[in-house]
Design an enzyme around this catalytic site. Structure first.
Site, PDB file in Angstrom:
ATOM      1  N   PHE A 130      33.159 -66.849  -3.631  1.00  0.00           N
ATOM      2  CA  PHE A 130      33.801 -66.868  -4.941  1.00  0.00           C
ATOM      3  C   PHE A 130      32.844 -66.205  -5.903  1.00  0.00           C
ATOM      4  CE2 PHE A 130      36.623 -68.913  -8.016  1.00  0.00           C
ATOM      5  CZ  PHE A 130      35.827 -69.258  -9.093  1.00  0.00           C
TER       6      PHE A 130
ATOM      7  N   ASN B 195      26.041 -63.847 -17.444  1.00  0.00           N
ATOM      8  CA  ASN B 195      26.797 -65.033 -17.846  1.00  0.00           C
ATOM      9  C   ASN B 195      27.107 -65.961 -16.688  1.00  0.00           C
ATOM     10  OD1 ASN B 195      28.825 -62.508 -17.775  1.00  0.00           O
ATOM     11  ND2 ASN B 195      29.832 -64.273 -16.880  1.00  0.00           N
TER      12      ASN B 195
ATOM     13  N   ASP C 278      37.959 -76.698 -11.585  1.00  0.00           N
ATOM     14  CA  ASP C 278      38.343 -78.090 -11.838  1.00  0.00           C
ATOM     15  C   ASP C 278      38.497 -78.844 -10.522  1.00  0.00           C
ATOM     16  OD1 ASP C 278      40.464 -77.334 -14.700  1.00  0.00           O
ATOM     17  OD2 ASP C 278      38.406 -78.066 -14.620  1.00  0.00           O
TER      18      ASP C 278
ATOM     19  N   ARG D 106       8.490-100.421   6.587  1.00  0.00           N
ATOM     20  CA  ARG D 106       7.142-100.263   6.051  1.00  0.00           C
ATOM     21  C   ARG D 106       6.620-101.605   5.559  1.00  0.00           C
ATOM     22  NH1 ARG D 106       2.439 -97.318   5.707  1.00  0.00           N
ATOM     23  NH2 ARG D 106       1.471 -97.612   3.676  1.00  0.00           N
TER      24      ARG D 106
ATOM     25  N   GLN E  48      10.026 -91.972  -4.107  1.00  0.00           N
ATOM     26  CA  GLN E  48       9.144 -92.998  -4.677  1.00  0.00           C
ATOM     27  C   GLN E  48       8.996 -94.168  -3.715  1.00  0.00           C
ATOM     28  OE1 GLN E  48       7.703 -91.963  -7.226  1.00  0.00           O
ATOM     29  NE2 GLN E  48       6.532 -93.752  -7.868  1.00  0.00           N
TER      30      GLN E  48
ATOM     31  N   GLY F 113       6.822 -93.258  -0.890  1.00  0.00           N
ATOM     32  CA  GLY F 113       5.444 -92.956  -1.250  1.00  0.00           C
ATOM     33  C   GLY F 113       5.009 -91.621  -0.676  1.00  0.00           C
TER      34      GLY F 113
ATOM     35  N   GLU G  81      28.863 -74.840  -9.992  1.00  0.00           N
ATOM     36  CA  GLU G  81      30.251 -75.242 -10.250  1.00  0.00           C
ATOM     37  C   GLU G  81      30.379 -76.015 -11.544  1.00  0.00           C
ATOM     38  OE1 GLU G  81      33.083 -76.237  -7.222  1.00  0.00           O
ATOM     39  OE2 GLU G  81      31.713 -75.445  -5.704  1.00  0.00           O
TER      40      GLU G  81
ATOM     41  N   GLU H 145      25.859 -80.011 -18.391  1.00  0.00           N
ATOM     42  CA  GLU H 145      26.161 -79.838 -19.812  1.00  0.00           C
ATOM     43  C   GLU H 145      27.615 -79.415 -20.002  1.00  0.00           C
ATOM     44  OE1 GLU H 145      23.392 -78.655 -18.241  1.00  0.00           O
ATOM     45  OE2 GLU H 145      22.150 -80.252 -19.090  1.00  0.00           O
TER      46      GLU H 145
END
Lengths: 256, 405
Positions: free
Chosen positions: B145, B152, B262, B290, B358, B361, B385, B389
């Site tokens: 696509f 832009n 959409d 762990r 995290q 570790g 896609e 924002e």
């Protein structure tokens, strides 16, 4: 007896097995509540073989049978999505399911095989949760049918079946007459993934509900499970300096 | 304002009709079977090779063929054209499971389904569907696509790729950027301006086979994540195509692109869900195994809070995705929900993969564990896609319309 040269009906018995096994705290068995079931890998191979024979037009109908509680229906649906034509769910729940073993299953299969007039029964060679490797053999004995177990190659030839069996010494080729019982081994084929259109079609295929009593099968177990234990925890090894030390250690721990 | 919206009531009825005895959120049986099939495939065929595909930037051609054979490469396409004939909810479930195994494979599947086949299915003529969809259902061929340009991305209305008519041909000139699947595709949907004066209403959509004279590919981008899928520029230099290769009416290109995106949003939301779930699975498994301070780290509240937050993020994004898919399948308005799903799922993916590292570790930082790959794969879901924002703009736009008196 049939004068028809080709096999009409195959019954496959896809069994669902437990994933992630944990022993019950009271050592009476393994935890089954809420544990995920999935189709036994050897049974997937059995279903695949049956569907392949149907695609080669050597047989007309594949019936998938499963014995167990409600969840067994999912296993049958998976078999239908792979290409089986219809399903039979033999309802066995609760306490009966906990004590359900190869002998009872073979009695059920034998009764169904006679009722459905099957020419071929294909099962997985063993279930990966209990590793019994008995159901196929027992079913054949109850029906007085020939058996081709540990099959790694199956070919139909008129009303005979040529089976290549994987045995300890290598490969054994036998020819048996139908009706017969076959059990699938690992190298028989690679099971297909159900295609989405077939999953949609499986929705329309019928699953009949049957009770063991309807088949005249008594489910009482001849076996009593005394205890189930996890295998012993692997102990750390010991390093020794010389061969003499090694022999000494082996004698000490009673190994030689 | 009312406690339930009309769409909530419609979904309740839809699910009720679908399975009478089930609890409110139980999926229909076919969808459960489909989900399990895709999960089995992902566990057995994708998960074991995902790290290798990522490291070597290899297109998973064999797996795409196998997925094609299962019907996953053309899920919405009717069976007559070779597709699976299933709905968008099924597509979302399949996308999540596939992406959980390998995010790169997921994006290849998503682009083929939503962005390439999607617009042709909706806007193509019968002939175009036969020619441009049927060969792309089996996994043998994939499409792409081409909307974004170097100048832009979010500003899609400013397409500077031009199309002029010369006799019985369209001649395309311009450059498209960031095109997923470009190096592996056999066709593309390209958006070019046919009437510059009409601005975004002067953009039209075209179908171009690949390879094709006048169409060349830029270098394969060296990306942070989803490395097994190819991303490159598509350069058009007097690329000539027959007039019948226009997709939809002249000037409808922008509308086609927006509508396609959409729907594509729901597929990408599902991909992000797969990545988020994989990260959560990795972290939860590690928390069991762990040990530190004398016990598995899963016993520590700090770890528990992280896992809980991850689970909430994934589950809420999943429900939004399913809602958007169900609305689309019921032909109800779904633009706001699809944007919400994509926003929630992509942010869940980045959050979960961040927290998974995290929890692990040091182990989370090395390639021995998949956590670092999920972190890298997740990042793009907030960008392509429709950036997060843009999603917020879409949601706000739809929301404000609802409050207009």
């Amino acid at each position: 007896m049939h004068s028809n040269r080709y096999c009409n009906r195959i019954i496959v018995l896809p069994f669902s097995v437990l994933l992630e096994i944990r022993v019950k705290p009271d050592n009476s068995g393994v935890v089954t509540d809420g544990v995920k079931h999935s189709m036994n890998p050897f049974c997937e191979i059995a279903v695949e073989e049956a569907v392949k024979l149907k695609e080669k037009k050597l047989i007309k109908e594949v019936v998938a049978v499963s014995c167990g509680p409600q969840q067994s229906q999912e296993t049958i649906r998976t078999a239908l999505a792979m290409g089986a034509d219809r399903g039979i769910h033999v309802e066995v729940a609760g306490k009966d399911y906990e004590t359900l073993g190869p002998l009872q299953v073979s009695k059920i299969m034998a009764a169904l095989a006679k009722k459905e007039d099957a020419q071929l029964i294909i099962l997985g060679k063993q279930a990966i949760d209990d590793d019994c490797n008995q159901t196929g053999q027992m079913t054949a004995a109850l029906l007085d049918w020939p058996q081709g177990t540990f099959a790694s190659e199956v070919s139909l030839d008129g009303d005979k079946v040529k089976v290549v069996r994987e045995i300890d010494g290598g490969l054994e080729t036998i020819k048996i007459s139908t009706p017969a019982v076959l059990t699938a081994d690992l190298r028989l084929n690679t099971p297909r993934y159900a295609t989405l259109p077939n999953i949609m079609k499986a929705k329309k295929k019928k699953i009949a509900n049957v009770k063991p009593a309807d088949l005249g099968v008594d489910l009482t177990s001849r076996l009593e499970v005394l205890k189930v234990e996890e295998p012993p925890q692997r102990q750390a090894g010991v390093k020794v300096e010389t061969v003499e030390d090694l022999v000494g250690k082996l004698k000490e721990t009673g190994r030689i | 304002y009312p406690a339930f919206s009309l769409s909530d009531v419609i979904i309740y009825f839809f699910l009720c009709l679908v399975k009478v005895n089930s609890t409110f959120w139980e999926l229909p049986e076919t969808h459960q079977l489909l989900r399990q099939t895709c999960r089995d495939y992902a566990d057995r065929e994708l998960m074991p090779i995902a790290a290798k595909l990522d490291k070597e930037h290899v297109f998973p051609a064999k797996q795409i063929h196998e997925l094609g054979a299962m019907g996953v490469m053309a899920m919405e396409v009717p069976e007559e054209l070779g597709g699976a004939g299933m709905d968008y909810l099924a597509y979302s479930l399949a996308m999540e499971e596939i992406s959980r195994g390998c995010a790169s494979t997921g994006v290849v599947v998503s682009v083929n389904n939503s962005l390439y086949i999607g617009p042709i299915l909706k806007f193509g003529t019968v002939e175009q569907k036969k020619q441009w969809i049927a060969p792309f259902t089996t996994g043998e061929k994939v499409g792409c696509f081409a909307l974004s340009e170097p100048g832009n991305g979010s500003d899609a209305g400013a397409a500077s790729t031009l199309a002029r008519q010369e006799g019985d041909q369209w001649v395309l000139n311009g450059t498209k950027a960031w095109i997923t699947n470009s190096w592996d595709a056999s066709a593309t949907v390209v958006f070019a301006t046919t009437d510059k004066k009409l601005k975004h209403k002067g953009i039209s959509a075209f179908l171009v086979p690949m390879p094709h004279p006048g169409l060349s590919l830029g270098k394969k981008e060296d990306k942070l994540g989803i490395r097994a899928s190819s991303t490159a520029n598509i350069i058009l230099e007097d690329c000539r195509i027959p007039l019948e290769n226009m997709l939809g009416p002249r000037g409808a290109g922008f509308r086609i692109a927006m509508q396609t995106l959409d729907s594509g949003r729901i597929g990408i939301a599902a991909q992000a869900l797969g990545i988020a779930q994989a990260a959560l699975d990795c972290a939860a498994d590690y928390a069991h195994k762990r040990t530190a301070f004398g016990a598995p780290i899963g016993k520590l509240q700090a770890i528990q809070f992280k896992l809980a937050d991850m689970a909430v993020a994934v589950e809420s994004a999943r429900l939004l995705t399913w809602k958007a898919a169900i609305l689309k399948d019921s032909n109800k308005p779904f633009i706001k929900e699809a944007a919400m799903a994509k926003l929630a799922a992509s942010e869940a993916a980045t959050f979960c993969s961040h927290q998974a590292i995290q929890v692990l570790g040091g182990m989370g930082y090395v390639t021995d564990m998949p956590a670092e790959r999920h972190y890298r794969d997740a990042r793009i879901t907030e960008i392509y896609e429709g950036t997060s924002e843009i999603q917020r703009l879409v949601i706000a736009g739809q929301l404000l319309k609802e409050y207009q008196s």
